[in-house]
Design a protein around this motif. Structure first.
Motif, PDB file in Angstrom:
ATOM      1  N   LYS A   1       0.799  -1.294  -0.142  1.00 29.27           N
ATOM      2  CA  LYS A   1       0.022   0.035  -0.013  1.00 29.27           C
ATOM      3  C   LYS A   1       0.858   1.395   0.065  1.00 29.27           C
ATOM      4  CE  LYS A   1      -4.094  -2.067   2.208  1.00 29.27           C
ATOM      5  NZ  LYS A   1      -4.875  -1.764   3.182  1.00 29.27           N
ATOM      6  N   GLN A   2       0.301   2.229  -0.428  1.00 25.90           N
ATOM      7  CA  GLN A   2       0.819   3.696  -0.382  1.00 25.90           C
ATOM      8  C   GLN A   2       0.978   4.071   1.085  1.00 25.90           C
ATOM      9  OE1 GLN A   2      -1.020   6.203  -3.066  1.00 25.90           O
ATOM     10  NE2 GLN A   2       0.184   5.836  -4.761  1.00 25.90           N
ATOM     11  N   ARG A   3       2.038   5.028   1.424  1.00 22.08           N
ATOM     12  CA  ARG A   3       2.244   5.492   2.537  1.00 22.08           C
ATOM     13  C   ARG A   3       1.126   6.600   2.901  1.00 22.08           C
ATOM     14  NH1 ARG A   3       8.184   7.450   4.283  1.00 22.08           N
ATOM     15  NH2 ARG A   3       8.509   5.442   3.691  1.00 22.08           N
ATOM     16  N   GLU A   4       0.515   6.652   3.925  1.00 21.07           N
ATOM     17  CA  GLU A   4      -0.736   7.563   4.194  1.00 21.07           C
ATOM     18  C   GLU A   4      -0.545   8.253   5.778  1.00 21.07           C
ATOM     19  OE1 GLU A   4      -4.095   5.412   5.022  1.00 21.07           O
ATOM     20  OE2 GLU A   4      -3.260   3.947   6.446  1.00 21.07           O
ATOM     21  N   LEU A   5      -0.991   9.422   5.547  1.00 21.79           N
ATOM     22  CA  LEU A   5      -0.903  10.174   6.694  1.00 21.79           C
ATOM     23  C   LEU A   5      -1.958   9.872   7.891  1.00 21.79           C
ATOM     24  CD1 LEU A   5      -0.003  12.944   8.099  1.00 21.79           C
ATOM     25  CD2 LEU A   5      -1.936  13.910   6.999  1.00 21.79           C
ATOM     26  N   VAL A   6      -1.293   9.603   9.116  1.00 20.67           N
ATOM     27  CA  VAL A   6      -1.960   9.071  10.211  1.00 20.67           C
ATOM     28  C   VAL A   6      -2.519  10.141  11.040  1.00 20.67           C
ATOM     29  CG1 VAL A   6      -1.974   7.647  12.111  1.00 20.67           C
ATOM     30  CG2 VAL A   6      -0.759   6.724  10.082  1.00 20.67           C
ATOM     31  N   ALA A   7      -1.574  11.114  11.607  1.00 23.19           N
ATOM     32  CA  ALA A   7      -1.987  12.189  12.638  1.00 23.19           C
ATOM     33  C   ALA A   7      -0.924  13.431  12.303  1.00 23.19           C
ATOM     34  CB  ALA A   7      -1.794  11.685  13.691  1.00 23.19           C
ATOM     35  N   ALA A   8      -1.143  14.339  12.669  1.00 29.07           N
ATOM     36  CA  ALA A   8      -0.191  15.555  12.462  1.00 29.07           C
ATOM     37  C   ALA A   8      -0.542  16.481  13.655  1.00 29.07           C
ATOM     38  CB  ALA A   8      -0.259  16.280  10.969  1.00 29.07           C
ATOM     39  N   ILE A   9       0.561  17.212  13.817  1.00 30.16           N
ATOM     40  CA  ILE A   9       0.514  18.169  14.936  1.00 30.16           C
ATOM     41  C   ILE A   9       1.535  19.318  14.599  1.00 30.16           C
ATOM     42  CG2 ILE A   9       2.615  17.313  16.166  1.00 30.16           C
ATOM     43  CD1 ILE A   9       0.841  17.893  18.892  1.00 30.16           C
ATOM     44  N   THR A  10       0.827  20.433  14.705  1.00 27.67           N
ATOM     45  CA  THR A  10       1.460  21.735  14.363  1.00 27.67           C
ATOM     46  C   THR A  10       2.341  22.255  15.542  1.00 27.67           C
ATOM     47  OG1 THR A  10      -0.074  23.383  15.067  1.00 27.67           O
ATOM     48  CG2 THR A  10      -0.366  22.584  13.009  1.00 27.67           C
ATOM     49  N   SER A  11       3.160  23.097  15.244  1.00 27.17           N
ATOM     50  CA  SER A  11       3.839  23.928  16.224  1.00 27.17           C
ATOM     51  C   SER A  11       3.040  24.641  17.721  1.00 27.17           C
ATOM     52  CB  SER A  11       4.956  25.017  15.722  1.00 27.17           C
ATOM     53  OG  SER A  11       4.273  26.022  15.135  1.00 27.17           O
ATOM     54  N   GLY A  12       1.683  24.943  17.115  1.00 23.45           N
ATOM     55  CA  GLY A  12       0.967  25.329  18.100  1.00 23.45           C
ATOM     56  C   GLY A  12      -0.100  24.275  18.560  1.00 23.45           C
ATOM     57  N   ALA A  13       0.587  22.964  18.352  1.00 21.95           N
ATOM     58  CA  ALA A  13      -0.222  21.804  19.021  1.00 21.95           C
ATOM     59  C   ALA A  13      -1.552  21.671  18.488  1.00 21.95           C
ATOM     60  CB  ALA A  13      -0.253  21.835  20.462  1.00 21.95           C
ATOM     61  N   ILE A  14      -2.005  22.291  17.203  1.00 21.90           N
ATOM     62  CA  ILE A  14      -3.251  22.003  16.619  1.00 21.90           C
ATOM     63  C   ILE A  14      -3.034  20.544  16.051  1.00 21.90           C
ATOM     64  CG2 ILE A  14      -4.636  22.497  14.679  1.00 21.90           C
ATOM     65  CD1 ILE A  14      -4.086  25.319  15.320  1.00 21.90           C
ATOM     66  N   THR A  15      -4.013  19.758  16.113  1.00 23.22           N
ATOM     67  CA  THR A  15      -3.771  18.010  15.661  1.00 23.22           C
ATOM     68  C   THR A  15      -4.843  17.778  14.489  1.00 23.22           C
ATOM     69  OG1 THR A  15      -5.144  17.475  17.492  1.00 23.22           O
ATOM     70  CG2 THR A  15      -3.103  17.231  18.030  1.00 23.22           C
ATOM     71  N   THR A  16      -4.461  17.099  13.671  1.00 25.16           N
ATOM     72  CA  THR A  16      -5.588  16.393  12.686  1.00 25.16           C
ATOM     73  C   THR A  16      -5.079  14.813  12.536  1.00 25.16           C
ATOM     74  OG1 THR A  16      -3.896  16.953  10.949  1.00 25.16           O
ATOM     75  CG2 THR A  16      -5.596  18.514  11.221  1.00 25.16           C
ATOM     76  N   TYR A  17      -6.247  14.091  12.266  1.00 24.54           N
ATOM     77  CA  TYR A  17      -6.172  12.757  12.245  1.00 24.54           C
ATOM     78  C   TYR A  17      -6.895  12.251  10.865  1.00 24.54           C
ATOM     79  CZ  TYR A  17      -5.065  13.308  17.256  1.00 24.54           C
ATOM     80  OH  TYR A  17      -4.587  13.540  18.277  1.00 24.54           O
ATOM     81  N   ALA A  18      -6.272  10.800  10.578  1.00 23.19           N
ATOM     82  CA  ALA A  18      -7.036  10.188   9.438  1.00 23.19           C
ATOM     83  C   ALA A  18      -8.234   9.869   9.750  1.00 23.19           C
ATOM     84  CB  ALA A  18      -6.025   8.971   8.922  1.00 23.19           C
ATOM     85  N   ASP A  19      -9.441   9.624   9.010  1.00 23.53           N
ATOM     86  CA  ASP A  19     -10.568   9.421   9.555  1.00 23.53           C
ATOM     87  C   ASP A  19     -10.443   7.959  10.115  1.00 23.53           C
ATOM     88  OD1 ASP A  19     -12.561  10.683   7.122  1.00 23.53           O
ATOM     89  OD2 ASP A  19     -11.758  11.623   8.850  1.00 23.53           O
TER      90      ASP A  19
END
Length: 118
Positions: free
Chosen positions: A44-62
């Motif tokens: 499979k292709q590499r996929e984004l799981v989760a991210a965090i910014t320098s200001g601690a804002i977070t995002t997640y894969a569904d």
């Protein structure tokens, strides 16, 4: 030179938990970098799981929302991925990724294997 080192992978049964760590060295301003966890399963292709910014804002894969939590400890130059309620489909190599302050600054760790048995 910035270096990212992942740790914490392993074998766990479905429903279990693991905490991955991404430790950065070679920079005194890691706290200003955005950081992400990616994963790549066999075939499979590499996929984004989760991210965090320098200001601690977070995002997640569904696919991991509500189960995984990304966080950072700037005093330790470390970003974590707490993974709960693991499923066999979470099996993959997990990579830490970071971008520096300019577009040419991009860093990857070597990856850590996570295996979830059913």
């Amino acid at each position: 030179q910035v270096r990212l080192v992942e740790s914490g992978g392993g074998l766990v049964q479905a429903g279990g938990s693991l905490r991955l760590s991404c430790a950065a060295s070679g920079t005194s301003i890691f706290s200003r970098y955005n950081v992400a966890w990616y994963r790549q399963a066999p075939g499979k292709q590499r996929e984004l799981v989760a991210a965090i910014t320098s200001g601690a804002i977070t995002t997640y894969a569904d696919s991991v929302k509500g189960r995984f939590t990304i966080s950072r400890d700037n005093a330790k130059n470390t970003v974590y991925l707490q993974m709960n309620s693991l499923k066999p489909e979470d099996t993959a190599v997990y990579y830490c990724h970071s971008r520096g302050l300019t577009s040419d600054q991009e860093y990857w760790g070597q990856g850590t294997q996570v295996n979830v048995s059913s």
